[in-house]
Design a protein around this motif. Structure first.
Motif, mmCIF file in Angstrom:
data_model
loop_
_atom_site.group_PDB
_atom_site.id
_atom_site.type_symbol
_atom_site.label_atom_id
_atom_site.label_comp_id
_atom_site.label_asym_id
_atom_site.label_seq_id
_atom_site.Cartn_x
_atom_site.Cartn_y
_atom_site.Cartn_z
ATOM 1 N N GLY A 27 -30.715 63.471 109.421
ATOM 2 C CA GLY A 27 -30.041 62.628 108.733
ATOM 3 C C GLY A 27 -29.232 62.875 107.370
ATOM 4 O O GLY A 27 -29.672 63.887 106.894
ATOM 5 N N ILE A 28 -28.231 62.056 107.179
ATOM 6 C CA ILE A 28 -27.528 62.179 105.685
ATOM 7 C C ILE A 28 -28.122 61.472 104.732
ATOM 8 O O ILE A 28 -27.691 61.597 103.780
ATOM 9 C CB ILE A 28 -25.866 62.233 106.097
ATOM 10 N N ASP A 29 -29.285 60.385 104.862
ATOM 11 C CA ASP A 29 -29.729 59.864 103.958
ATOM 12 C C ASP A 29 -30.454 60.527 103.136
ATOM 13 O O ASP A 29 -31.219 61.349 103.786
ATOM 14 C CB ASP A 29 -30.105 58.751 104.781
ATOM 15 N N GLY A 30 -31.046 60.268 101.985
ATOM 16 C CA GLY A 30 -32.215 60.572 101.205
ATOM 17 C C GLY A 30 -31.850 62.009 100.691
ATOM 18 O O GLY A 30 -32.882 62.690 100.284
ATOM 19 N N VAL A 31 -30.694 62.689 100.912
ATOM 20 C CA VAL A 31 -30.615 64.135 100.657
ATOM 21 C C VAL A 31 -30.962 64.425 99.092
ATOM 22 O O VAL A 31 -31.552 65.386 98.644
ATOM 23 C CB VAL A 31 -29.568 64.671 101.005
ATOM 24 N N ILE A 32 -30.148 63.770 98.134
ATOM 25 C CA ILE A 32 -30.441 64.063 96.885
ATOM 26 C C ILE A 32 -31.816 63.452 96.225
ATOM 27 O O ILE A 32 -32.343 64.682 95.691
ATOM 28 C CB ILE A 32 -29.413 63.114 96.094
ATOM 29 N N SER A 33 -32.352 62.700 96.922
ATOM 30 C CA SER A 33 -33.901 62.500 96.684
ATOM 31 C C SER A 33 -34.781 63.415 96.985
ATOM 32 O O SER A 33 -35.453 64.049 96.002
ATOM 33 C CB SER A 33 -34.233 61.117 97.320
ATOM 34 N N SER A 34 -34.587 64.060 98.173
ATOM 35 C CA SER A 34 -35.360 65.033 98.584
ATOM 36 C C SER A 34 -35.212 66.501 97.610
ATOM 37 O O SER A 34 -36.245 67.281 97.309
ATOM 38 C CB SER A 34 -34.997 65.505 100.002
ATOM 39 N N ALA A 35 -33.946 66.626 97.265
ATOM 40 C CA ALA A 35 -33.745 67.506 96.432
ATOM 41 C C ALA A 35 -34.278 67.495 95.032
ATOM 42 O O ALA A 35 -34.834 68.812 94.497
ATOM 43 C CB ALA A 35 -32.195 68.160 96.510
ATOM 44 N N LEU A 36 -34.352 66.310 94.711
ATOM 45 C CA LEU A 36 -35.096 65.916 93.388
ATOM 46 C C LEU A 36 -36.653 66.178 93.443
ATOM 47 O O LEU A 36 -37.448 66.678 92.412
ATOM 48 C CB LEU A 36 -34.743 64.844 92.860
ATOM 49 N N GLY A 37 -37.055 65.855 94.526
ATOM 50 C CA GLY A 37 -38.323 66.062 94.918
ATOM 51 C C GLY A 37 -38.944 67.572 94.649
ATOM 52 O O GLY A 37 -40.100 67.906 94.013
ATOM 53 N N VAL A 38 -37.774 68.440 95.350
ATOM 54 C CA VAL A 38 -38.369 69.718 95.141
ATOM 55 C C VAL A 38 -38.119 70.339 93.753
ATOM 56 O O VAL A 38 -38.949 70.865 93.014
ATOM 57 C CB VAL A 38 -37.238 70.705 95.934
ATOM 58 N N ALA A 39 -37.311 69.612 92.910
ATOM 59 C CA ALA A 39 -37.024 69.795 91.636
ATOM 60 C C ALA A 39 -38.235 69.426 90.811
ATOM 61 O O ALA A 39 -38.455 70.137 89.618
ATOM 62 C CB ALA A 39 -35.700 69.460 91.041
ATOM 63 N N ALA A 40 -38.728 68.530 91.181
ATOM 64 C CA ALA A 40 -40.082 68.236 90.262
ATOM 65 C C ALA A 40 -41.138 68.900 90.449
ATOM 66 O O ALA A 40 -42.094 68.669 89.682
ATOM 67 C CB ALA A 40 -40.418 66.842 91.098
ATOM 68 N N THR A 41 -41.042 70.169 91.066
ATOM 69 C CA THR A 41 -42.138 71.080 91.070
ATOM 70 C C THR A 41 -41.819 72.198 90.202
ATOM 71 O O THR A 41 -42.379 73.415 90.199
ATOM 72 C CB THR A 41 -41.982 71.588 92.580
ATOM 73 N N ASN A 42 -40.767 71.861 89.147
ATOM 74 C CA ASN A 42 -40.539 72.798 88.086
ATOM 75 C C ASN A 42 -39.721 74.088 88.786
ATOM 76 O O ASN A 42 -39.821 75.099 88.442
ATOM 77 C CB ASN A 42 -41.647 73.444 87.289
ATOM 78 N N THR A 43 -38.736 73.724 89.752
ATOM 79 C CA THR A 43 -38.353 74.807 90.335
ATOM 80 C C THR A 43 -36.529 74.264 90.179
ATOM 81 O O THR A 43 -36.155 73.391 90.512
ATOM 82 C CB THR A 43 -38.561 74.573 91.889
ATOM 83 N N PRO A 44 -35.733 75.317 89.727
ATOM 84 C CA PRO A 44 -34.322 75.157 89.730
ATOM 85 C C PRO A 44 -33.800 74.997 90.958
ATOM 86 O O PRO A 44 -33.997 75.517 91.742
ATOM 87 C CB PRO A 44 -34.073 76.196 88.675
ATOM 88 N N VAL A 45 -32.958 73.940 91.344
ATOM 89 C CA VAL A 45 -32.636 73.689 92.716
ATOM 90 C C VAL A 45 -31.107 73.301 92.680
ATOM 91 O O VAL A 45 -30.533 72.556 91.800
ATOM 92 C CB VAL A 45 -33.288 72.399 93.401
#
Length: 575
Positions: free
Chosen positions: A430-448
């Motif tokens: 899907g095209i929904d929630g993509v920014i949110s998912s990327a931010l979830g990855v960034a929340a692990t102290n990972t540059p995204v």
């Protein structure tokens, strides 16, 4: 007035999740969820994230869980708040991501009688959760506190073990709702989980591997295919196997075999471009395929395999489940990937790959890479991804949206001996929630760095508030072609009467105004060189870079690239 000593029922449940390994909870504001929200926020060892948009919150939790490969908890109030979790739960189910969905609910006496904010939440996600349980009304008794711990431990274990996925626990709460966080010994005295779970992975024995080797004995035109691979160990073992067998490996962009310190010429990144033309696919007979992980993004690959039907088609998957959409005759191998790969490497038999077949793929992969990297002066969606491929920061993550961005990544994110992880929501695509998912990855102290289309950007705009609130390191590269660019490549593009209104959908998004209105850094890339300068800088904060393109020009440019690859293919020994 507060819940008094009934608080222990909730606090013991929450502490039990922590004892099992929970590190993160994502909370959306609401009244009925007060007992859980306040108690979670009080726990000293669980990080709480708060966002007002439940749909975005759920995808944020999904990104966190996808990156850590551990369950993340979600908390919402009763009513339609829980319904907004549905898209992310579907994605989590298909992409095998562990989520603990904790929905607050009205007590039984306030259901189905016109009470406000009350809907039927019992098994509301249907078969998209691995497990559902309606929790008891909180009580303060030793028996109920033990029950709360047991259910927490059980839910965590079910979510976290094969196949990983979402579970739902529904919590009915009566008024008063405010917990008493001043109670002594709020978390109990446990230092380990209440219920111990000893689990394992499916592993095939040596005889099964021997049988697989017998199946491919004498077959020279073979390939290994890799879809999405999460395990670093599995990635390295595939690379080792490719070198040992001297066999082409079709590496999907999500396999993370392309940007790998040990990648080698057997890792083929341009098979999609090589297989674009039907006459090429018709000439390429294939003997065997061994696929690890999910089906690759590439449509030409699927068309080729479906039409040619190799003599032996083997799909190796971690756990029970049929991720095989071609409907061709298949041998399903259910095994931990690393275990199976190690057995293949250590087996005495090594298949003899046809030398012309091997040369065709290795030589043409180099030819295609050269063509795809030629003439980078024009700023297009393809050259934007190619520039990202060359400039992205070592050790970072590229999260990619669906539709055209994932396909451009599959085409232009080419091999190099660097360490870059690529992630995407390819469970339901899907095209929904993509920014949110990327931010979830960034929340692990990972540059995204997120690569996303304009429609998908609009779809999840509220997620930028999470990034701003928590100062998460995310660079958003918006490929703005003013609409649904992928439809230009599909037959709908020939229906000119309705195409723009129904499929092109040009909404003329004022991305600069939207971004700067939030106080977020915005840049518009004016050229390939300008984009290269921007992307060469490390990701440090939230920023949005816009690349403006034209859908019609983009279609022509891509077709010219594919035609150039076709014209330059080395066909010696092809048939």
């Amino acid at each position: 007035m507060n819940m008094g000593d009934k608080t222990y029922y909730v606090s013991y449940f929450i502490d039990e999740l922590y004892q099992n390994g929970l590190e993160h909870v994502v909370i959306s504001p609401g009244s009925r969820s007060t007992p859980m929200a306040m108690t979670f926020a009080e726990h000293p060892s669980i990080k709480d994230w708060v966002h007002f948009d439940e749909r975005s919150s759920a995808f944020f939790a999904l990104g966190l869980a996808k990156r850590t490969q551990k369950p993340v908890a979600l908390i919402c109030t009763s009513g339609t708040a829980a319904a907004n979790y549905y898209p992310a739960i579907i994605e989590a189910y298909y992409s095998r991501v562990p989520l603990l969905v904790l929905t607050a609910d009205r007590p039984h006496e306030l259901r189905d009688n016109g009470a406000p904010q009350a809907i039927d939440q019992i098994k509301m996600y249907g078969d998209y959760t691995k497990y559902f349980h309606e929790m008891a009304i909180p009580e303060n008794s030793e028996q109920m506190k033990r029950y709360a711990r047991r259910q927490a431990s059980r839910a965590y274990s079910i979510s976290n073990h094969p196949n990983k996925g979402p579970v739902q626990l529904n919590f009915p709460f009566r008024d008063p709702l405010v917990p008493d966080l001043s109670l002594p010994d709020l978390w109990g005295e446990r230092s380990q989980s209440y219920v111990n779970h000893i689990t394992g992975h499916e592993q095939v024995d040596g005889q099964a591997v021997h049988d697989v080797m017998n199946m491919i004995d004498g077959l020279g035109r073979g390939i290994i295919v890799c879809g999405e691979l999460h395990s670093k160990e599995s990635q390295q073992l595939v690379i080792n196997l490719a070198k040992q067998w001297e066999i082409p490996v079709f590496a999907d962009v999500l396999s993370n075999l392309r940007k790998h310190p040990k990648t080698n010429p057997y890792i083929i990144s341009t098979y999609d471009a090589i297989l674009k033309r039907e006459d090429i696919r018709k000439q390429l007979d294939i003997d065997f395929v061994i696929r690890f992980g999910s089906m690759p993004v590439s449509k030409p690959y699927m068309q080729w395999i479906t039409a040619k039907q190799p003599k032996v088609h083997i799909v190796v998957d971690e756990n029970q489940g049929y991720r095989e959409p071609t409907n061709i005759e298949t041998t399903m191998v259910f095994s931990e990937l690393a275990h199976f790969l190690n057995q293949l490497i250590s087996h005495s038999f090594v298949p003899k790959i046809d030398s012309d077949w091997k040369s065709f793929w290795l030589d043409n992969d180099q030819i295609a890479q050269k063509i795809l990297t030629n003439n980078q002066d024009e700023l297009t969606e393809g050259t934007a991804v190619l520039t990202l491929s060359e400039e992205v920061e070592e050790g970072s993550v590229v999260f990619v949206g669906n539709s055209m961005p994932i396909r451009d990544m599959d085409t232009f994110f080419l091999n190099s001996q660097r360490s870059i992880d690529v992630m995407s929501n390819r469970g339901a695509n899907g095209i929904d929630g993509v920014i949110s998912s990327a931010l979830g990855v960034a929340a692990t102290n990972t540059p995204v760095t997120l690569v996303i289309g304009d429609v998908s950007f609009l779809h999840d705009y509220t997620a930028l508030f999470i990034a701003r609130q928590y100062q998460l390191p995310l660079r958003v590269l918006v490929l703005n072609n003013n609409g649904g660019g992928i439809f230009s490549f599909l037959p709908q593009n020939n229906e000119k009467k309705h195409f723009e209104n129904l499929f092109g959908t040009p909404f003329n998004p004022p991305i600069q105004t939207m971004v700067e209105g939030l106080g977020v850094r915005y840049q518009r890339a004016s050229s390939v060189q300008n984009l290269k300068e921007i992307l060469s800088q490390p990701v440090q904060y939230l920023e949005v870079i816009e690349v403006q393109t034209d859908r019609d020009d983009n279609l022509i440019w891509h077709r010219q690239k594919w035609e150039s690859v076709y014209q330059q293919l080395n066909r010696d020994g092809l048939s």
